[in-house]
Scaffold this active site. Structure first.
Site, PDB file in Angstrom:
ATOM      1  N   HIS A   4      52.654 139.861  32.153  1.00 32.72           N
ATOM      2  CA  HIS A   4      52.335 139.055  33.334  1.00 32.72           C
ATOM      3  C   HIS A   4      53.340 139.439  34.415  1.00 32.72           C
ATOM      4  O   HIS A   4      54.516 139.090  34.333  1.00 32.72           O
ATOM      5  CB  HIS A   4      52.440 137.565  32.998  1.00 32.72           C
ATOM      6  CG  HIS A   4      52.182 136.655  34.163  1.00 32.72           C
ATOM      7  ND1 HIS A   4      50.935 136.115  34.415  1.00 32.72           N
ATOM      8  CD2 HIS A   4      53.007 136.176  35.139  1.00 32.72           C
ATOM      9  CE1 HIS A   4      51.013 135.340  35.490  1.00 32.72           C
ATOM     10  NE2 HIS A   4      52.258 135.370  35.955  1.00 32.72           N
ATOM     11  N   SER A  29      58.210 136.078  35.835  1.00 34.78           N
ATOM     12  CA  SER A  29      57.931 134.993  36.788  1.00 34.78           C
ATOM     13  C   SER A  29      58.609 135.200  38.133  1.00 34.78           C
ATOM     14  O   SER A  29      58.112 134.723  39.156  1.00 34.78           O
ATOM     15  CB  SER A  29      58.397 133.657  36.211  1.00 34.78           C
ATOM     16  OG  SER A  29      58.002 133.491  34.879  1.00 34.78           O
ATOM     17  N   TYR A  89      62.189 131.999  40.495  1.00 36.48           N
ATOM     18  CA  TYR A  89      60.845 131.612  40.052  1.00 36.48           C
ATOM     19  C   TYR A  89      59.887 131.660  41.235  1.00 36.48           C
ATOM     20  O   TYR A  89      60.109 131.013  42.256  1.00 36.48           O
ATOM     21  CB  TYR A  89      60.924 130.201  39.473  1.00 36.48           C
ATOM     22  CG  TYR A  89      59.767 129.744  38.643  1.00 36.48           C
ATOM     23  CD1 TYR A  89      59.357 130.458  37.519  1.00 36.48           C
ATOM     24  CD2 TYR A  89      59.102 128.555  38.939  1.00 36.48           C
ATOM     25  CE1 TYR A  89      58.315 130.008  36.733  1.00 36.48           C
ATOM     26  CE2 TYR A  89      58.062 128.093  38.157  1.00 36.48           C
ATOM     27  CZ  TYR A  89      57.669 128.827  37.057  1.00 36.48           C
ATOM     28  OH  TYR A  89      56.631 128.376  36.272  1.00 36.48           O
ATOM     29  N   ARG A 130      44.573 130.090  38.318  1.00 35.26           N
ATOM     30  CA  ARG A 130      45.722 129.304  37.849  1.00 35.26           C
ATOM     31  C   ARG A 130      46.963 129.702  38.634  1.00 35.26           C
ATOM     32  O   ARG A 130      47.441 128.960  39.471  1.00 35.26           O
ATOM     33  CB  ARG A 130      45.916 129.474  36.339  1.00 35.26           C
ATOM     34  CG  ARG A 130      46.808 128.377  35.701  1.00 35.26           C
ATOM     35  CD  ARG A 130      48.284 128.621  35.896  1.00 35.26           C
ATOM     36  NE  ARG A 130      48.713 129.924  35.408  1.00 35.26           N
ATOM     37  CZ  ARG A 130      49.890 130.461  35.701  1.00 35.26           C
ATOM     38  NH1 ARG A 130      50.765 129.823  36.483  1.00 35.26           N
ATOM     39  NH2 ARG A 130      50.210 131.663  35.243  1.00 35.26           N
ATOM     40  N   ASP A 131      47.501 130.895  38.435  1.00 31.08           N
ATOM     41  CA  ASP A 131      48.663 131.319  39.221  1.00 31.08           C
ATOM     42  C   ASP A 131      48.307 131.355  40.703  1.00 31.08           C
ATOM     43  O   ASP A 131      49.109 130.991  41.570  1.00 31.08           O
ATOM     44  CB  ASP A 131      49.146 132.690  38.744  1.00 31.08           C
ATOM     45  CG  ASP A 131      50.633 132.906  38.972  1.00 31.08           C
ATOM     46  OD1 ASP A 131      51.136 132.505  40.029  1.00 31.08           O
ATOM     47  OD2 ASP A 131      51.291 133.464  38.081  1.00 31.08           O
ATOM     48  N   HIS A 167      54.695 139.881  38.524  1.00 35.29           N
ATOM     49  CA  HIS A 167      54.649 139.426  39.912  1.00 35.29           C
ATOM     50  C   HIS A 167      55.088 140.581  40.798  1.00 35.29           C
ATOM     51  O   HIS A 167      55.816 141.474  40.376  1.00 35.29           O
ATOM     52  CB  HIS A 167      55.502 138.183  40.126  1.00 35.29           C
ATOM     53  CG  HIS A 167      54.792 136.920  39.767  1.00 35.29           C
ATOM     54  ND1 HIS A 167      54.108 136.163  40.683  1.00 35.29           N
ATOM     55  CD2 HIS A 167      54.627 136.306  38.565  1.00 35.29           C
ATOM     56  CE1 HIS A 167      53.558 135.125  40.073  1.00 35.29           C
ATOM     57  NE2 HIS A 167      53.855 135.188  38.782  1.00 35.29           N
ATOM     58  N   HIS A 203      48.978 128.408  43.180  1.00 31.53           N
ATOM     59  CA  HIS A 203      50.238 128.224  43.908  1.00 31.53           C
ATOM     60  C   HIS A 203      50.115 128.670  45.363  1.00 31.53           C
ATOM     61  O   HIS A 203      50.728 128.079  46.255  1.00 31.53           O
ATOM     62  CB  HIS A 203      51.354 129.044  43.252  1.00 31.53           C
ATOM     63  CG  HIS A 203      51.822 128.516  41.935  1.00 31.53           C
ATOM     64  ND1 HIS A 203      52.442 127.301  41.788  1.00 31.53           N
ATOM     65  CD2 HIS A 203      51.772 129.060  40.682  1.00 31.53           C
ATOM     66  CE1 HIS A 203      52.760 127.110  40.512  1.00 31.53           C
ATOM     67  NE2 HIS A 203      52.363 128.158  39.825  1.00 31.53           N
TER      68      HIS A 203
END
EC number: 4.1.3.39
Length: 354
Positions: free
Chosen positions: A200, A171, A291, A17-18, A202, A21
């Site tokens: 979550h 995010s 983002y 899913r992520d 990054h 991108h």
């Protein structure tokens, strides 16, 4: 001193899913099956699959997917024997109808994602997910953009709607370790003991794994990560790295490290058309608090208008743009172009503003 966890961690993989991108949402069904099979063999708890922007994210604004969400979800559901199939829904992008269709295709976990100050828009989606019997998670994106106490109140709203777990979602990859610690402590102060919490991360400031470790030290139940860090921006916390670190710390995670290492290098990394790493552009995301999925859009705008990607990203951060405002990236690029032309005493070329 922070207590060490004694419970088994819930490992939530977000490669499908992520990670979408990172390749502009172009996973083939064969890619999806191979990755899901490897993750299932490694015994992760759940595998999230959808367009990078969640159910019905395939669009002109976000980018069109190679397949539909339902095709991807069904491919994972047909492949796995252990892991639960998860998906993501952003209210206003995905609908209750989309959620029902995802459930029928095999999804049993849903993460309902909102901006960190807009939990109130998640109510009907969380309530409906509970009616379906789904494992229902609240997902507070861009968690660096509000205070720990305010974020905790948003988490409490999601809990009141029926969320069984609420996430701190970095995010922009902009949170430091103390920032993470403070947010989980704030959650602990207001959420019921039975409500789980998740992290979550990054990797834009290279803190994805460190922040996930801090979260677990503060009582976090679920950790998101992806093979080879496959995700928006500099990627997510690399799953194989987090599991190796957790293993060295003596934490219970239930995953096979070597299977994850092989899948990361042999299956996922070769798919990257742009290396998922900390570099000039992805570092700018974390530095400016932008983002992470804006990266590829900003790079495209920079190439089109002859601008620097970093300049666009820093300006987006200055304007505090959030997920869902991808259409504003071109506006920002045109503003920067006009400013540069004005400073040079030139008119903006008509082709640039067409």
């Amino acid at each position: 001193m922070t207590a060490q966890p004694t419970k088994k961690l819930y490992i939530s993989d977000v490669t499908l899913r992520d990670g979408s991108h990172a390749i502009r949402h172009q996973y083939s069904l064969e890619h999806v099956r191979r990755i899901a099979a490897a993750l299932d063999a490694a015994r992760v708890d759940s595998i999230e699959v959808a367009h990078g922007d969640g159910l019905s994210g395939s669009s002109f604004n976000y980018g069109f997917g190679a397949h539909t969400d339902l095709e991807w979800i069904a491919a994972v559901a047909e492949t796995v024997r252990h892991a639960r199939v998860a998906t993501l829904l952003l209210p206003g992008v995905g609908t209750l109808h989309d959620l029902r269709a995802a459930y029928d295709a095999g999804a049993r976990v849903v993460r309902v994602a909102t901006h960190c100050t807009e939990a109130d828009v998640s109510r009907q989606h969380i309530e409906y997910a509970r009616e379906l019997g789904m494992d229902t998670v609240g997902f507070l994106m861009m968690s660096h953009m509000t205070t720990p106490a305010a974020l905790a109140q948003q988490a409490k709203l999601m809990e009141s709607y029926g969320a069984q777990c609420v996430y701190v979602v970095d995010s922009g990859g902009a949170l430091g370790m103390q920032d993470v610690r403070e947010r989980f402590r704030a959650f602990k102060d207001v959420l019921r003991p039975e409500t789980q919490t998740g992290m979550h991360a990054h990797h834009n400031l290279s803190l994805g794994v460190a922040n996930s470790i801090v979260a677990v030290e503060e009582g976090c139940d679920r950790v998101d990560a992806s093979l080879a860090g496959m995700g928006a921006g500099a990627g997510n916390a690399p799953l194989e790295v987090f599991i190796a670190a957790a293993e060295r710390l003596g934490w219970q995670h239930g995953c096979d490290l070597y299977t994850l290492m092989d899948a990361a290098d042999d299956i996922v990394r070769p798919l990257q058309d742009r290396p998922v790493r900390v570099d000039r552009e992805t570092l700018a995301l974390g530095y400016a608090g932008v983002y992470s999925s804006f990266l590829r859009h900003a790079e495209a705008a920079a190439a089109r208008y002859g601008l620097g990607t970093v300049d666009i990203l820093v300006e987006l951060g200055r304007r505090r743009m959030v997920g869902g405002q991808e259409d504003m990236i071109v506006d920002v690029a045109l503003d920067l172009l006009a400013r540069r032309s004005a400073q040079a005493g030139q008119a903006v070329p008509s082709a640039a503003v067409a």
